[in-house]
Design an enzyme around this catalytic site. Structure first.
Site, PDB file in Angstrom:
ATOM      1  N   ASP A  97       0.864  -1.178   0.000  1.00  0.00           N
ATOM      2  CA  ASP A  97       0.000   0.000   0.000  1.00  0.00           C
ATOM      3  C   ASP A  97       0.903   1.232   0.000  1.00  0.00           C
ATOM      4  OD1 ASP A  97      -2.423   1.526   0.448  1.00  0.00           O
ATOM      5  OD2 ASP A  97      -3.222  -0.252   1.458  1.00  0.00           O
ATOM      6  N   ASP A 199      -3.098   4.672  -2.122  1.00  0.00           N
ATOM      7  CA  ASP A 199      -4.135   5.234  -1.252  1.00  0.00           C
ATOM      8  C   ASP A 199      -4.530   6.642  -1.713  1.00  0.00           C
ATOM      9  OD1 ASP A 199      -5.522   4.794   1.368  1.00  0.00           O
ATOM     10  OD2 ASP A 199      -4.480   6.650   1.882  1.00  0.00           O
ATOM     11  N   GLU A 255      -6.457   3.997  -5.610  1.00  0.00           N
ATOM     12  CA  GLU A 255      -7.744   4.245  -4.952  1.00  0.00           C
ATOM     13  C   GLU A 255      -8.151   5.648  -5.378  1.00  0.00           C
ATOM     14  OE1 GLU A 255      -9.806   4.421  -0.574  1.00  0.00           O
ATOM     15  OE2 GLU A 255      -7.961   5.457  -0.996  1.00  0.00           O
ATOM     16  N   HIS A 331     -11.214  -3.118   3.405  1.00  0.00           N
ATOM     17  CA  HIS A 331     -11.159  -2.765   4.835  1.00  0.00           C
ATOM     18  C   HIS A 331     -11.954  -1.496   5.160  1.00  0.00           C
ATOM     19  CE1 HIS A 331      -8.271  -0.318   2.798  1.00  0.00           C
ATOM     20  NE2 HIS A 331      -8.163   0.458   3.853  1.00  0.00           N
ATOM     21  N   ASP A 332     -12.534  -0.853   4.144  1.00  0.00           N
ATOM     22  CA  ASP A 332     -13.324   0.357   4.384  1.00  0.00           C
ATOM     23  C   ASP A 332     -14.819   0.124   4.178  1.00  0.00           C
ATOM     24  OD1 ASP A 332     -11.029   1.913   4.827  1.00  0.00           O
ATOM     25  OD2 ASP A 332     -10.834   2.423   2.705  1.00  0.00           O
TER      26      ASP A 332
HETATM   27  C1  NOJ Z   1      -8.228   5.170   2.260  1.00  0.00           C
HETATM   28  C2  NOJ Z   1      -7.940   3.967   3.082  1.00  0.00           C
HETATM   29  O1  NOJ Z   1      -8.437   2.832   2.433  1.00  0.00           O
HETATM   30  C3  NOJ Z   1      -8.547   4.208   4.436  1.00  0.00           C
HETATM   31  O2  NOJ Z   1      -8.562   3.069   5.231  1.00  0.00           O
HETATM   32  C4  NOJ Z   1      -7.808   5.332   5.072  1.00  0.00           C
HETATM   33  O3  NOJ Z   1      -8.411   5.676   6.297  1.00  0.00           O
HETATM   34  C5  NOJ Z   1      -7.770   6.562   4.181  1.00  0.00           C
HETATM   35  N1  NOJ Z   1      -7.515   6.265   2.806  1.00  0.00           N
HETATM   36  C6  NOJ Z   1      -6.712   7.526   4.639  1.00  0.00           C
HETATM   37  O4  NOJ Z   1      -5.442   7.022   4.326  1.00  0.00           O
END
Ligand code: NOJ
Length: 566
Positions: A97, A199, A255, A331-332
């Site tokens: 990541d 990210d 992302e 994970h989000d």
């Molecule tokens: C996206 C990530 O997937 C998330 O888990 C994170 O809190 C935020 N970006 C900030 O890095």
């Protein structure tokens, strides 16, 4: 093969919740090492590890204080090198990541930067004077509630942070910052890392005049279009591609917060030399009401028609030049069967049905840990959640602004709260679900006795083996990678039906995404059943009743024109 990722299935590991090898209640690299054979058995081509670098863990590792060091909670750099080697022995690639929209406030760059206005690192971050009344430079909100600006008393200026105040945003306008990032990337790729998940890459270029968002009602801080897709975004990514990515046989997935189809095309059209693919969010917002002060916590009922339309739109838009990621979980996000489906009576067929509709699409599938055994959302007291996003949102939306009742918020958390995906991986029915010999950092989902890997491996009909079959199909039949996509019955509220076609073959993917039987009118032609999720599925897609969450994939050699019966 340089484009190996097109045929690949990637598995996301959330290291702190995957497997704890030393009993401290926190997953680690040696835990992942112990489970590599499990991942090889599943058949995945690569693992993406959420951040394992040195971090104060304010945002579970997405706040990095040293990019070249593994956090002692996860192990050592040697453990990481060893894990890469062992993964490669099993033909599993390793994706790390890359979190470079921001650092931790404990990173040495920020520690320096905040010392004085003339510090050489000052310009690594965004510092701005207060407005004349002392308030923040603009009304931008943080994704984690409150303002995106925090005042630092030492120099009397505000710094920018799209996320928590402990995650200051890096200034990509500064050439030195970009070179630092490129050096970090080379460091890990020289150690054998095979690619990057980037990210919030959509945020790295800022609108430097920092305009206020138009005031909406009584909202003090606003999130919106200026948080992403800044004017130099694609220029920065192209530079990164030129200077680093093109020098390695690596894979990249950004992302891409705030990206629409046009942005996605820019990122992923290979002629533009940027990224291989992006994670977009449109299909994960189908059950969220847009434009309310409750932000992502304002839910609306899931409707299959909306999901089909969004997925189809992205399939069509990136069909020729570009590439899609295929995901429902990470994970989000909440667990897909709890959020869009049924995680009780129909848990098993439902998990397989969602897997079928996703893995049949064109793109690269990502499986999130536990998805392959049908893990489900948790229902905890608010105090038992760990995620700072949940607690900050509760304070802002329920306590301060009263835009949601406690019950409505709780309900939303139970559906989409990030900790639903972050509960420890359920390995067996022993204490702590076999995740740890100690006390896990986040409570284990109480359904672990029923849902766990040991059980899944013993049951030849399990969700795990269904995923394994899907992965094998993708590996063995090129049509899964290459076939053109076409959606049928877009307005049917229960059925998800689409085809993938090449000149020589066709696939029909068919699923009843509902708890009621569905009448399917049938598809003409000579089809063979490749895979189905319930015993007794019809051999050909003829007119029939599909049972709740029944799903199947059919293959036709030498296809004729594909026509539905009506
Ligand atoms: C996206 C990530 O997937 C998330 O888990 C994170 O809190 C935020 N970006 C900030 O890095």
């Amino acid at each position: 093969m340089r484009d190996w990722w097109k045929k690949a299935v990637i598995y996301q590991v959330y290291p702190r919740s995957f497997k704890d090898s030393d009993g401290d209640g926190f997953g680690d690299l040696n835990g992942i090492l112990q489970k590599l054979d499990y991942l090889a058995e599943l058949g995945v081509d690569a693992i993406w590890l959420s951040p394992v670098y040195q971090s104060p863990q304010k945002d579970n590792g997405y706040d990095i204080s040293d990019y070249r060091m593994i956090d002692p909670k996860f192990g050592t750099n040697e453990d990481m090198f060893h894990l890469i080697k062992e993964a490669h022995i099993r033909k599993i690639k390793v994706i790390m990541d890359l979190v470079v929209n921001h650092t931790s406030d404990q990173h040495q760059w920020f520690q320096e930067s905040r010392k004085a206005k003339d510090n050489p690192y000052r310009d690594y971050y965004f510092w701005r004077d207060p407005k004349t009344d002392g308030s923040e430079p603009n009304n931008w909100g943080s994704y984690f509630s409150g303002s995106a600006w925090t005042l630092d008393q030492q120099t009397g200026q505000y710094y920018l942070h799209y996320f928590a105040k402990e995650q200051p945003d890096l200034n990509w306008e500064n050439e030195e910052v970009r070179q630092q990032v490129y050096r970090i990337m080379r460091f890990w790729m020289d150690k054998g890392v095979d690619g990057w998940r980037m990210d919030v890459i959509g945020g790295i270029s800022k609108f430097l005049d920092f305009p206020d968002y138009p005031a909406t009602g009584d909202q003090r801080y606003v999130l919106g279009k200026w948080h992403a897709n800044g004017p130099r975004l694609h220029e920065f990514i192209q530079e990164m591609n030129r200077e680093v990515l093109s020098q390695y046989p690596c894979m990249t997935v950004g992302e891409a917060n705030g990206s629409d189809i046009d942005a996605a095309k820019k990122y992923t059209d290979p002629r533009r030399k940027e990224l291989n693919m992006i994670f977009s969010f449109a299909h994960m917002s189908v059950d969220i009401q847009q434009g309310t002060p409750a932000g992502k916590w304002a839910l609306r009922p899931f409707q299959l028609v909306r999901l089909k339309k969004v997925l189809a739109k992205w399939q069509e838009a990136l069909a020729d030049h570009g590439w899609n990621t295929l995901y429902f979980e990470n994970h989000d996000q909440g667990r897909v069967i709890s959020r869009f489906g049924n995680d009780t009576t129909y848990r098993v067929p439902c998990a397989k049905a969602f897997a079928t509709i996703l893995h049949g699409l064109k793109g690269t599938p990502f499986i999130y840990q536990g998805e392959e055994i049908g893990m489900v959302n948790c229902h905890y007291d608010l105090k038992d959640y760990n995620d700072l996003e949940i607690h900050n949102a509760y304070n802002e939306l329920v306590i301060e602004n009263k835009v949601l009742s406690k019950e409505a918020f709780r309900h939303a958390v139970e559906r989409i709260g990030r900790d639903n995906a972050r509960t420890p991986m359920q390995w067996n029915k022993n204490k702590q679900a076999g995740f740890s010999d100690g006390q896990s950092w986040l409570k284990v989902n109480p359904r672990y006795k029923e849902i766990n890997v040991e059980q899944a491996l013993q049951d030849t009909d399990s969700i795990f083996y269904y995923y394994k079959q899907l992965i094998q199909l993708r590996h063995s039949l090129d049509i899964f990678t290459e076939g053109d996509f076409q959606l049928f019955l877009p307005d049917d509220p229960q059925l998800f039906v689409y085809t993938r076609t090449t000149n020589t073959e066709a696939l029909l993917i068919l699923a009843n995404i509902s708890e009621e039987p569905a009448v399917y009118s049938g598809m003409e032609g000579e089809w063979h059943l490749l895979l189905s999720n319930l015993p007794g599925t019809a051999d050909t897609p003829s007119k029939q009743q599909l049972r709740p969450y029944e799903a199947a994939i059919y293959l036709q050699r030498k296809p004729t024109i594909l026509r539905h019966n009506y």
